[in-house]
Enzyme design. Structure first.
Site, PDB file in Angstrom:
ATOM      1  N   ARG A 110       0.549  -1.357   0.408  1.00  0.00           N
ATOM      2  CA  ARG A 110       0.095  -0.069  -0.268  1.00  0.00           C
ATOM      3  C   ARG A 110       0.998   1.355   0.192  1.00  0.00           C
ATOM      4  O   ARG A 110       1.757   1.663   0.251  1.00  0.00           O
ATOM      5  CB  ARG A 110      -0.856  -0.407   1.387  1.00  0.00           C
ATOM      6  CG  ARG A 110      -1.506   0.827   1.529  1.00  0.00           C
ATOM      7  CD  ARG A 110      -2.650   0.970   0.882  1.00  0.00           C
ATOM      8  NE  ARG A 110      -4.382   1.743   1.138  1.00  0.00           N
ATOM      9  CZ  ARG A 110      -5.101   2.041   0.646  1.00  0.00           C
ATOM     10  NH1 ARG A 110      -4.912   1.688  -1.080  1.00  0.00           N
ATOM     11  NH2 ARG A 110      -6.016   2.738   1.202  1.00  0.00           N
ATOM     12  N   THR A 385     -10.122  -0.110  -9.091  1.00  0.00           N
ATOM     13  CA  THR A 385      -9.382  -0.869  -8.516  1.00  0.00           C
ATOM     14  C   THR A 385      -9.439  -1.670  -8.887  1.00  0.00           C
ATOM     15  O   THR A 385     -10.424  -1.876 -10.004  1.00  0.00           O
ATOM     16  CB  THR A 385      -9.983  -1.054  -6.719  1.00  0.00           C
ATOM     17  OG1 THR A 385      -9.486   0.337  -6.104  1.00  0.00           O
ATOM     18  CG2 THR A 385      -8.309  -1.891  -6.187  1.00  0.00           C
ATOM     19  N   THR A 403      -4.489  -0.396  -6.956  1.00  0.00           N
ATOM     20  CA  THR A 403      -5.085   0.531  -7.259  1.00  0.00           C
ATOM     21  C   THR A 403      -4.797   1.753  -7.622  1.00  0.00           C
ATOM     22  O   THR A 403      -2.940   1.581  -6.547  1.00  0.00           O
ATOM     23  CB  THR A 403      -6.405   1.145  -6.011  1.00  0.00           C
ATOM     24  OG1 THR A 403      -7.146   1.663  -6.734  1.00  0.00           O
ATOM     25  CG2 THR A 403      -5.700   1.408  -4.682  1.00  0.00           C
ATOM     26  N   ASN A 405      -6.646   4.440  -6.806  1.00  0.00           N
ATOM     27  CA  ASN A 405      -7.316   4.590  -5.564  1.00  0.00           C
ATOM     28  C   ASN A 405      -8.705   5.398  -7.202  1.00  0.00           C
ATOM     29  O   ASN A 405      -9.406   4.524  -7.119  1.00  0.00           O
ATOM     30  CB  ASN A 405      -7.146   5.889  -5.222  1.00  0.00           C
ATOM     31  CG  ASN A 405      -8.468   6.334  -4.084  1.00  0.00           C
ATOM     32  OD1 ASN A 405      -9.366   5.416  -4.384  1.00  0.00           O
ATOM     33  ND2 ASN A 405      -8.365   7.364  -3.426  1.00  0.00           N
ATOM     34  N   ASP A 427      -7.547   8.260   0.728  1.00  0.00           N
ATOM     35  CA  ASP A 427      -8.118   6.947   2.069  1.00  0.00           C
ATOM     36  C   ASP A 427      -8.143   7.554   3.394  1.00  0.00           C
ATOM     37  O   ASP A 427      -9.074   6.725   4.402  1.00  0.00           O
ATOM     38  CB  ASP A 427      -7.759   5.742   0.980  1.00  0.00           C
ATOM     39  CG  ASP A 427      -9.494   4.923  -0.227  1.00  0.00           C
ATOM     40  OD1 ASP A 427     -10.453   5.304  -0.130  1.00  0.00           O
ATOM     41  OD2 ASP A 427      -8.270   4.228  -0.634  1.00  0.00           O
ATOM     42  N   SER A 456      -7.580   0.207   4.000  1.00  0.00           N
ATOM     43  CA  SER A 456      -8.388   0.599   2.562  1.00  0.00           C
ATOM     44  C   SER A 456      -9.262  -0.868   2.945  1.00  0.00           C
ATOM     45  O   SER A 456      -9.465  -1.779   4.395  1.00  0.00           O
ATOM     46  CB  SER A 456      -7.431  -0.319   2.265  1.00  0.00           C
ATOM     47  OG  SER A 456      -7.613  -0.702   0.977  1.00  0.00           O
ATOM     48  N   SER A 457     -10.135  -0.683   1.509  1.00  0.00           N
ATOM     49  CA  SER A 457     -11.162  -1.716   1.914  1.00  0.00           C
ATOM     50  C   SER A 457     -10.457  -3.361   0.912  1.00  0.00           C
ATOM     51  O   SER A 457     -12.006  -4.208   0.916  1.00  0.00           O
ATOM     52  CB  SER A 457     -12.751  -0.800   1.247  1.00  0.00           C
ATOM     53  OG  SER A 457     -12.886   0.161   1.914  1.00  0.00           O
ATOM     54  N   GLY A 477     -14.135  -1.358  -6.429  1.00  0.00           N
ATOM     55  CA  GLY A 477     -15.428  -0.964  -5.503  1.00  0.00           C
ATOM     56  C   GLY A 477     -15.309  -0.020  -4.554  1.00  0.00           C
ATOM     57  O   GLY A 477     -16.353  -0.007  -3.839  1.00  0.00           O
ATOM     58  N   GLY A 478     -14.332   0.426  -4.259  1.00  0.00           N
ATOM     59  CA  GLY A 478     -14.209   0.990  -3.044  1.00  0.00           C
ATOM     60  C   GLY A 478     -14.856   0.511  -1.756  1.00  0.00           C
ATOM     61  O   GLY A 478     -14.657  -0.593  -1.509  1.00  0.00           O
TER      62      GLY A 478
HETATM   63  N1  GLY Z   1      -8.823   2.891  -3.015  1.00  0.00           N
HETATM   64  C1  GLY Z   1      -9.479   1.891  -2.628  1.00  0.00           C
HETATM   65  C2  GLY Z   1      -8.973   1.224  -1.268  1.00  0.00           C
HETATM   66  O1  GLY Z   1      -8.298   1.141  -1.510  1.00  0.00           O
HETATM   67  O2  GLY Z   1     -10.245   0.776  -0.565  1.00  0.00           O
END
Ligand code: GLY
Length: 577
Positions: A110, A385, A403, A405, A427, A456-457, A477-478
């Site tokens: 990340r 992503t 991603t 983002n 984020d 992050s998701s 998909g966030g």
């Molecule tokens: N940028 C989307 C996530 O990492 O959740």
């Protein structure tokens, strides 16, 4: 080979490249190779990704004897060329790796906040958020992690050389590939702002006009950057010419990433988080991912007879929403970079906590998100992503989500280096209880600090049984990544669906706040909607964007045969042999 290409003359070069690759694999492996958006079957290797050419790049390496990690790294580098709205070398991601001996490790590459980032950097003098600053400017970029992560992954667990796995990506950037209608339109519409700066315009146009379907799109600057990585490894990106170009780009746009930030960036190996679910082991990424929510929700649902309720039943949807409401409330309070924040992880994934947390659920009545506060566990994106799944026949599997983002990240290209900068700083929780682009809120746990990773998701996940991988899944998909991943798992384990159906069936999503249920068309029948509303659920809203929720490119091992499914919501293919 010529024969094959003549056979498909009139089709696009993208397809030709795939066929060229396919033909080579058939030659080298003497096996039949499948590539389709339907389920694809294979004995030795399988990759399902958002880009046909990237899946083919990974399979090319696996057909040469590479393992799942080699295939994953080649796919990821190729995605940076063929699917630049999310594939990247200027962003970051996570990988979950299942080894043949049953071990599971996760790697966190990340992005990190630059060394001079600070908590209030996106607020004005009155303490209000300056809209767009954390998304659309050079200040939005976190220090990229993808290159370090991919090279480290390869060195530790791959079998092929850096040069071998980078070759398909370099070839695609240098020789170019034909843009299909979807991709040309995506660049010109979703990526409209790419025309706003000379550096991005140079990459994402054909000189004096917009790109069009049928153009052979070449990315010479990116090819040279990839070649530097090919020649020098991480130093080809984090030091020398590429680093100079990144820092020069920062200076041009008042960004703050320095040579020191780049040189100091290192990906991290972390213990996976795991829970059991109906006899399966479910492994996913720990913080700074919030994939632990997938496990929390599974734990809350496990005491219920989900299979008997059946897919699409209002009582099951009600339970899932209530579990989602509670776990997303926990996310806002408890989750952040574990190197900076004491995340009560063990407590969050425990079965006892799930029982306690779900004890107040009313089977006859929806709760109000305003009444749901974070629990107290023991121990205290258009969004774009992309996720791909890889498995080989030796029991090695990789779930990989990456991603920038937003789509095309900040839409800013590092001039001369040909790649996009992420806008991952958004984020972070830029201000307590202030929504980010996914309407997610956060607090102190996810506040900005120098060198900290933003929450992050992304939820790359592997489900195993008796030490062998069964399902590899995940999604873009966030905030909806978590619930998409959850639904694929429930569809396979509880509803017994074939992988193609498990990935394709309509989905829905709830994230505690805002208190609303978004659903894909056909997810809820009219009577299901009426039942949900009668239970007190509010804010039912058909998913307003394009093709649907998520893009869960998944791979499964069933009865000794590998299966790959490309989520039909978007382009790409599963390829295997
Ligand atoms: N940028 C989307 C996530 O990492 O959740």
């Amino acid at each position: 080979m010529l024969f094959f290409e003549q056979l498909i003359s009139g089709r696009d070069v993208m397809f030709k490249c795939l066929i060229r690759g396919v033909f080579l694999f058939v030659l080298t492996t003497q096996t039949v190779l499948g590539a389709s958006t339907e389920a694809v079957y294979g004995d030795k290797a399988m990759i399902s990704s958002r880009s046909t050419l990237a899946s083919a790049a990974g399979i090319e390496i696996m057909a040469q004897g590479g393992n799942a990690v080699d295939g994953a790294v080649a796919t990821a580098f190729a995605l940076a060329v063929t699917y630049p709205s999310a594939g990247n070398i200027g962003g970051g991601g996570f990988a979950v790796i299942h080894f043949p001996d049953g071990r599971v490790l996760t790697q966190d590459h990340r992005e990190k906040a630059p060394g001079t980032a600070h908590r209030d950097m996106y607020l004005d003098a009155d303490g209000n958020e300056v809209k767009g600053l954390s998304r659309d400017t050079h200040l939005a970029a976190g220090v990229p992690g993808s290159v370090d992560g991919l090279l480290d992954l390869l060195e530790r667990h791959g079998t092929k050389s850096r040069q071998e796995v980078l070759l398909p990506a370099i070839r695609l950037a240098k020789e170019g590939f034909v843009l299909d209608r979807y991709m040309a339109r995506h660049i010109n519409t979703v990526g409209k702002r790419l025309q706003d700066t000379p550096a991005a315009k140079k990459v994402f146009s054909m000189g004096d006009r917009l790109v069009e379907a049928g153009d052979v799109w070449q990315q010479p600057d990116l090819a040279v950057t990839l070649q530097r990585i090919h020649d020098k490894g991480r130093a080809g990106f984090y030091e020398g010419k590429t680093a100079d170009l990144i820092v020069a780009e920062m200076k041009r746009g008042n960004g703050i990433i320095t040579h020191e930030d780049l040189k100091n960036y290192r990906s991290v190996w972390r213990e996976p988080v795991m829970t059991t679910y109906r006899g399966y082991d479910v492994w996913t990424m720990g913080p700074p991912s919030s994939a632990v929510l997938v496990l929390q929700i599974l734990n809350m649902l496990e005491p219920y007879d989900v299979a008997s309720m059946g897919y699409g039943a209002a009582e099951l949807i009600h339970l899932m929403i209530e579990a989602e409401r509670r776990s997303y409330a926990d996310r806002a309070e408890h989750l952040g970079d574990p190197d900076f924040w004491d995340v009560p992880l063990e407590g969050l994934v425990s079965k006892e906590y799930a029982l306690k947390r779900f004890a107040d659920v009313d089977l006859e009545k929806a709760s109000d998100s305003d009444d749901i506060l974070a629990g107290y566990p023991a121990g205290k994106e258009s969004m774009e992503t992309t996720h791909f799944s890889v498995m080989d026949s030796n029991g090695m599997a990789v779930a990989f989500t990456t991603t920038l983002n937003s789509s095309y990240g900040s839409k800013l290209v590092v001039d001369g280096a040909g790649f996009l900068l992420n806008n991952e700083m958004d984020d972070f929780s830029v201000k307590p209880n202030t929504m980010n682009q996914f309407d997610l809120i956060g607090r102190e746990a996810n506040a900005i600090k120098p060198n900290k990773r933003m929450l992050s998701s992304m939820s790359p996940t592997i489900v195993s049984k008796d030490g062998k991988p069964v399902l590899v899944t995940g999604s873009p998909g966030g905030s909806t990544i978590i619930t998409t991943t959850l639904q694929v798992i429930l569809n396979v384990i509880d509803h017994g669906m074939p992988l193609h159906d498990a990935v394709s069936m309509p989905r829905f999503h709830h994230q505690w706040t805002p208190n609303r249920i978004i659903y894909e068309r056909y997810a809820f029948s009219p009577d299901t909607q009426r039942i949900l509303e009668a239970l007190g659920h509010v804010g039912l809203m058909e998913w307003p964007y394009g093709r649907g929720i998520g893009d869960a490119n998944s791979v499964m091992m069933k009865d000794g045969v590998l299966q790959g499914v490309k989520d039909p919501r978007a382009e790409g293919v599963a390829v295997g042999f």
